[in-house]
Design a protein around this motif. Structure first.
Motif, short mmCIF file in Angstrom:
data_model
loop_
_atom_site.label_atom_id
_atom_site.label_comp_id
_atom_site.label_asym_id
_atom_site.label_seq_id
_atom_site.Cartn_x
_atom_site.Cartn_y
_atom_site.Cartn_z
N PRO A 30 0.82 -1.21 0.00
CA PRO A 30 0.00 0.00 0.00
C PRO A 30 0.86 1.26 0.00
N ASP A 87 -0.37 6.94 1.90
CA ASP A 87 -1.72 7.41 2.21
C ASP A 87 -2.64 6.26 2.57
N GLU A 88 -2.52 5.13 1.85
CA GLU A 88 -3.36 3.97 2.14
C GLU A 88 -3.04 3.38 3.50
N LYS A 94 -18.17 7.64 -5.54
CA LYS A 94 -17.81 9.05 -5.64
C LYS A 94 -18.76 9.84 -6.52
N ARG A 121 -12.86 8.28 2.99
CA ARG A 121 -11.87 7.60 2.16
C ARG A 121 -11.98 6.08 2.30
N ALA A 122 -12.19 5.63 3.52
CA ALA A 122 -12.31 4.18 3.75
C ALA A 122 -13.54 3.60 3.06
N TYR A 152 -14.98 4.82 0.36
CA TYR A 152 -14.72 4.81 -1.07
C TYR A 152 -13.91 3.58 -1.48
N LYS A 153 -12.92 3.23 -0.65
CA LYS A 153 -11.99 2.15 -1.02
C LYS A 153 -12.53 0.77 -0.70
N ASP A 154 -13.55 0.68 0.14
CA ASP A 154 -14.16 -0.60 0.48
C ASP A 154 -15.19 -0.94 -0.59
N ASP A 155 -14.90 -1.98 -1.40
CA ASP A 155 -15.83 -2.35 -2.47
C ASP A 155 -17.22 -2.67 -1.94
#
Length: 403
Positions: A130, A133-134, A176, A237-238, A240-243
């Motif tokens: 990662p 930022d991740e 988003k 952000r979390a 958004y990144k969690d499918d």
């Protein structure tokens, strides 16, 4: 004689010096070592070995299974024992776990719904590494602790679960392009993050982030009785990144039904209106007014394929005279509501074929009124109306809410 170093002195005496060779590893060994280093880092951060259990973080469960596997394989023990300064490989008490004889990391990740890159092993290519930022975002999300007053929040989670089961609430993908802004994360909202329901219990005063944007500190309580104090932007952000990240709607948010799909809407089914081709005297006399109204999650064509053999279709073929697509709705509850609206116009039919059959869902009502009902479902006002057969129109009269 000038002072000589040990190596120079040995060289003067003709003694060959053998330089130790750097150990090289195969791609498989590199992966084994990298996997073990993840387990060691977990131990350094938490002061214990990773453990099994459904209440554990997904990565802790992954590390626990990985450690079990490393303890079982002789080649791993030989390779890793010199690196095991924590004694993780020789731990005597190992918790009971799921069978791992035939499970490797990739298989476990697949079970947990995490995509795995099937490309060939190549130690020159960084994989699953990662960005800074991740990692920072993951640390912010993962920094959870026990919620001491969870009893005060438990009824809220139980109510949300009931609302989701009955259709009073629905979940929407957190994407988003859905017009969902950071400012929209407010006190009292529910989300799904990392497989847990997350409740925004408190929103702190606005603060200025390093990039100039407005942020805020949140208190978020999770359905597994943990809590975290993270930034609003970190939660966004979390998600958004969690499918599988989703937001849970409010019970009163939006209409019951929408004829067109909006951003993030999920197609749920179809309202269908049928006319029978039966030669039953009552049907033949009022064919243009007698309609079967139902809701299906599949194809209408498939639903009516065997109509001539089924009592619910009066043992006759049918024509589809109208259909309306559903989005984000509990089909069974909606069908119950529609039938309640038209209860006074239900057709009393008895079909004699062997034994008498009384089909339901057939109503003596004009198609124009059915269209009117759909319109009121769209704007959410249907729960205030019932159908009056004498006036052949909708009239105000409480029908009951979907619950």
């Amino acid at each position: 004689m000038a002072d000589l170093s040990d190596d120079e002195l040995l060289a003067e005496l003709g003694v060959a010096i053998e330089q130790p060779k750097a150990r090289t590893y195969t791609p498989r060994e590199e992966r084994i070592i990298a996997g073990f280093e993840d387990v060691v880092r977990f131990h350094d951060e938490h002061g214990r070995a990773p453990q099994h259990g459904e209440d554990r973080d997904i990565f802790e469960r992954l590390y626990a299974v990985r450690l079990d596997r490393l303890r079982e394989l002789d080649e791993c023990l030989v390779l890793l024992t010199p690196l095991d300064t924590k004694g993780l490989l020789s731990t005597a008490e190992v918790e009971a776990a799921m069978p791992v004889e035939n499970i490797d990391d990739d298989a476990l990740l697949a079970e947990l719904g995490i995509a795995v890159d099937p490309a060939a092993d190549d130690i020159r290519v960084l994989r699953h590494v990662p960005s800074a930022d991740e990692r920072r975002a993951a640390e912010e999300i993962a920094n959870r602790e026990k919620c001491e007053n969870f009893a005060a929040f438990k009824p809220l989670f139980e109510q949300v679960e009931r609302d989701l089961e009955t259709g009073a609430r629905v979940t929407r993908p957190f994407v988003k392009d859905a017009g969902f802004l950071k400012a929209d994360i407010t006190n009292g909202q529910f989300f799904i993050l990392g497989g847990q329901v997350a409740y925004v219990a408190e929103v702190g005063d606005p603060i200025r982030a390093p990039n100039g944007e407005t942020d805020a500190r949140l208190k978020v309580v999770y359905s597994n009785a943990t809590e975290s104090n993270l930034l609003l932007r970190s939660l966004q952000r979390a998600l958004y990144k969690d499918d599988a990240g989703r937001r849970i709607t409010e019970p009163e948010a939006g209409p019951l039904f929408s004829g067109t799909a909006g951003d993030g809407d999920l197609e749920s089914g179809t309202i269908y209106v049928l006319r029978s081709k039966s030669d039953h005297p009552t049907i033949a006399e009022h064919r243009d007014l007698i309609h079967k109204i139902g809701v299906t999650g599949g194809s209408i064509e498939a639903r009516i394929a065997n109509a001539a053999k089924e009592a619910t279709y009066l043992f006759a073929g049918v024509d589809v005279v109208a259909s309306y697509t559903l989005f984000n709705i509990n089909r069974a509850k909606l069908e119950t509501l529609i039938h309640r609206v038209f209860a006074a116009a239900q057709v009393d039919l008895t079909i004699q074929l062997g034994s008498p059959v009384k089909p339901r869902e057939w109503f003596l009502v004009p198609l124009s009124v059915i269209n009117d009902v759909v319109d009121r479902i769209r704007d959410g006002s249907i729960t205030s109306y019932i159908y009056d057969p004498q006036q052949a129109a909708l009239v105000r009269g409480r029908t009951g809410h979907i619950q």
